[in-house]
Design a protein around this motif. Structure first.
Motif, short mmCIF file in Angstrom:
data_model
loop_
_atom_site.label_atom_id
_atom_site.label_comp_id
_atom_site.label_asym_id
_atom_site.label_seq_id
_atom_site.Cartn_x
_atom_site.Cartn_y
_atom_site.Cartn_z
N MET A 62 2.20 -3.24 4.69
CA MET A 62 2.69 -3.35 3.32
C MET A 62 3.44 -4.66 3.07
O MET A 62 4.21 -5.14 3.91
CB MET A 62 3.63 -2.18 3.02
CG MET A 62 4.08 -2.11 1.57
SD MET A 62 2.74 -1.67 0.47
CE MET A 62 2.56 0.07 0.85
N THR A 63 3.20 -5.22 1.89
CA THR A 63 4.02 -6.28 1.33
C THR A 63 4.51 -5.79 -0.03
O THR A 63 3.86 -4.93 -0.66
CB THR A 63 3.25 -7.60 1.17
OG1 THR A 63 2.17 -7.41 0.26
CG2 THR A 63 2.71 -8.07 2.52
N PRO A 64 5.64 -6.29 -0.53
CA PRO A 64 6.23 -5.73 -1.75
C PRO A 64 5.32 -5.76 -2.98
O PRO A 64 5.40 -4.88 -3.83
CB PRO A 64 7.48 -6.61 -1.96
CG PRO A 64 7.83 -7.09 -0.60
CD PRO A 64 6.52 -7.29 0.10
N GLY A 65 4.45 -6.75 -3.10
CA GLY A 65 3.67 -6.91 -4.31
C GLY A 65 2.36 -6.13 -4.37
O GLY A 65 1.62 -6.26 -5.34
N GLN A 66 2.06 -5.31 -3.37
CA GLN A 66 0.77 -4.61 -3.33
C GLN A 66 0.83 -3.32 -4.15
O GLN A 66 0.83 -2.21 -3.63
CB GLN A 66 0.38 -4.35 -1.88
CG GLN A 66 0.10 -5.63 -1.12
CD GLN A 66 -0.20 -5.39 0.35
OE1 GLN A 66 0.38 -4.51 0.99
NE2 GLN A 66 -1.11 -6.18 0.90
N LYS A 67 0.84 -3.45 -5.46
CA LYS A 67 1.04 -2.32 -6.36
C LYS A 67 -0.12 -1.33 -6.32
O LYS A 67 0.10 -0.11 -6.42
CB LYS A 67 1.25 -2.82 -7.79
CG LYS A 67 2.42 -3.81 -7.94
CD LYS A 67 3.74 -3.19 -7.49
CE LYS A 67 4.89 -4.16 -7.67
NZ LYS A 67 6.17 -3.60 -7.12
N LEU A 68 -1.34 -1.81 -6.22
CA LEU A 68 -2.50 -0.92 -6.20
C LEU A 68 -2.46 -0.01 -4.98
O LEU A 68 -2.67 1.21 -5.08
CB LEU A 68 -3.79 -1.73 -6.22
CG LEU A 68 -5.10 -0.94 -6.35
CD1 LEU A 68 -5.14 -0.18 -7.66
CD2 LEU A 68 -6.31 -1.88 -6.23
N LYS A 69 -2.17 -0.59 -3.83
CA LYS A 69 -2.06 0.20 -2.60
C LYS A 69 -0.91 1.20 -2.71
O LYS A 69 -1.04 2.37 -2.32
CB LYS A 69 -1.83 -0.72 -1.40
CG LYS A 69 -1.71 0.01 -0.07
CD LYS A 69 -1.13 -0.88 1.01
CE LYS A 69 -2.02 -2.07 1.31
NZ LYS A 69 -1.48 -2.88 2.45
N GLN A 70 0.21 0.77 -3.26
CA GLN A 70 1.37 1.65 -3.38
C GLN A 70 1.08 2.84 -4.28
O GLN A 70 1.46 3.98 -3.98
CB GLN A 70 2.56 0.84 -3.90
CG GLN A 70 3.05 -0.20 -2.90
CD GLN A 70 3.92 -1.27 -3.53
OE1 GLN A 70 4.49 -1.08 -4.60
NE2 GLN A 70 4.03 -2.42 -2.87
N GLN A 71 0.38 2.62 -5.39
CA GLN A 71 0.04 3.71 -6.29
C GLN A 71 -0.91 4.70 -5.62
O GLN A 71 -0.77 5.92 -5.75
CB GLN A 71 -0.59 3.16 -7.58
CG GLN A 71 -1.04 4.22 -8.57
CD GLN A 71 0.10 5.11 -9.02
OE1 GLN A 71 1.23 4.65 -9.20
NE2 GLN A 71 -0.18 6.41 -9.19
#
Length: 320
Positions: A62-71
C-alpha cells in the motif's frame, strides 16, 4: 534472396514498439487495478465439521494515494468471513499505515491472524527485473518502514500476530491450532521456536508464512499441519498464456506459484497471488491482483482421516 525495403523494416519496428507499449500500458494501467475475488473449496476439516470461511489477503504493498485499491479492500468485509489471514507485505510507503488500517476496516473487527513480509520491514527500491531470474541475487533493502505501528494497530483491533508464535483459537465452533514464522525471504524464519506437533484436540491446524519456501513448508507438513497459507510470489506477476509464471521469486516451483495445491501426502497449501505490486514495478500481466475466499469443509466420510488425500475445487468471481 528477396530484399526487404527500409520502409518495411521501419513499419515492422514501429509495429513491434507499438505492441510493446500497448502491453505495458495494459499491464500497468488496467490489469494492475483489475482486482478479483477468487474462491476455493478445500476439504481439510474433520468429518462432521461445519464449513469455515477464511479470507486470505496478502501483498497489499500500500501507498497512501491508491484510492481504488483501498475502496476495493473495504468492500471485502461484505463477504462476512469467519476468519481473516494476512500473509504480509502490507506496506510500500512510510505513511501507509493509516491507509492499510482504514482499508481493512470492518475486517479488523473479525477474528484475524497475520505475519509480516519483507516490505513491512523495508521500503521497496528500484531493481533490475532480470534479477528475479537469479534466486541468489544480492538483496538491497530500502528505508525501514513503520511495521511496529502496523502491528500495534492490528493487535489493538484483536488480530493475532503469529510471528514465531503458536496460537489456539476457536472460530465458528472450530478449534484451530495456528502457528507462523517471520519472513523466510529475509532469512528471518526460526521454525524451531514453534516446532512440534500442534494441539491434538484441534479440529484444524494452520501454518502461516509470508514466503512459501520449501524448507518452511516441509517443517509445517512434518509437524502435521493441515493447511499452510503464504503469499509473496504475486502469482508470478508477469505470466504468459499457456505457460504461466516466469518466476516465483522463491524456491517454490512454478506450478504452485498461486492457488491451492498439495504439499506432501497430508498437507494442503494455498498461495495468494496478492493484491498489489511494488511501486517500482507497477504492472501485472495474465495475473490479476486478488484476494481469496477459502471455504474449508470436512473431508468426505469415505476417507478415513482429515489427513488423507483428496481433491481441491476452485472457482472465481469478480468482487463488486
Amino acid at each position: 534472396m528477396p530484399v526487404i525495403s527500409t520502409s518495411v523494416l521501419r513499419r515492422t519496428a514501429f509495429g513491434a514498439a507499438g505492441a510493446a507499449a500497448a502491453g505495458v500500458g495494459y499491464a500497468s494501467l488496467i490489469e494492475r487495478n483489475a482486482f478479483v475475488l477468487r474462491e476455493a473449496t478445500m476439504p481439510v476439516l474433520r468429518p462432521g465439521s461445519a464449513p469455515l470461511r477464511v479470507l486470505h489477503i496478502s501483498d497489499l504493498h500500500m501507498t497512501p494515494g491508491q484510492k481504488l485499491k483501498q475502496q476495493w479492500l473495504r468492500e471485502l468485509d461484505r463477504l462476512e468471513p469467519d476468519l481473516v489471514i494476512n500473509t504480509g507485505d502490507n506496506l510500500s510507503h512510510q505513511k501507509a499505515v493509516p491507509a492499510v488500517v482504514q482499508s481493512l476496516g470492518g475486517l479488523l473487527s473479525r477474528p484475524g491472524l497475520f505475519v509480516f513480509g519483507s516490505n513491512d520491514y523495508f521500503a521497496p527500491v528500484p531493481k533490475n527485473p532480470l534479477k528475479y531470474f537469479d534466486k541468489n541475487h544480492k538483496r538491497v533493502h530500502g528505508a525501514p518502514l513503520p511495521w511496529k505501528d502496523l502491528r500495534a494497530a492490528f493487535n489493538e483491533r484483536g488480530w493475532l500476530d503469529l510471528t514465531h508464535t503458536r496460537r489456539d483459537i476457536e472460530v465458528g465452533g472450530i478449534r484451530i491450532a495456528s502457528a507462523g514464522v517471520d519472513d523466510p525471504h529475509l532469512q528471518r524464519d526460526r521454525y524451531d521456536t514453534i516446532a512440534g506437533a500442534p494441539n491434538p484436540l484441534a479440529d484444524l491446524r494452520i501454518g502461516v508464512t509470508h514466503s512459501p519456501e520449501p524448507r518452511v513448508l516441509d517443517r509445517f507438513a512434518e509437524d502435521g499441519y493441515d493447511l499452510i497459507l503464504a503469499g509473496h510470489t504475486h502469482g508470478g506477476q508477469l505470466c504468459l498464456p499457456g505457460y504461466g509464471a516466469l518466476v516465483t521469486n522463491c524456491d517454490i516451483d512454478r506450478s504452485r506459484v498461486k492457488g491451492p495445491s498439495k504439499w506432501g501426502a497430508h498437507t494442503r497449501l494455498h498461495v495468494s497471488a496478492g493484491i498489489g505490486t511494488s511501486p517500482w514495478a507497477p504492472y501485472r500481466f495474465c495475473c490479476r491482483p486478488e484476494a481469496t475466499l477459502l471455504t474449508l469443509v470436512a473431508v468426505p466420510p469415505t476417507q478415513p482421516t482429515a489427513d488423507s488425500g483428496h481433491g481441491i475445487s476452485t472457482s472465481q468471481a469478480v468482487a463488486r
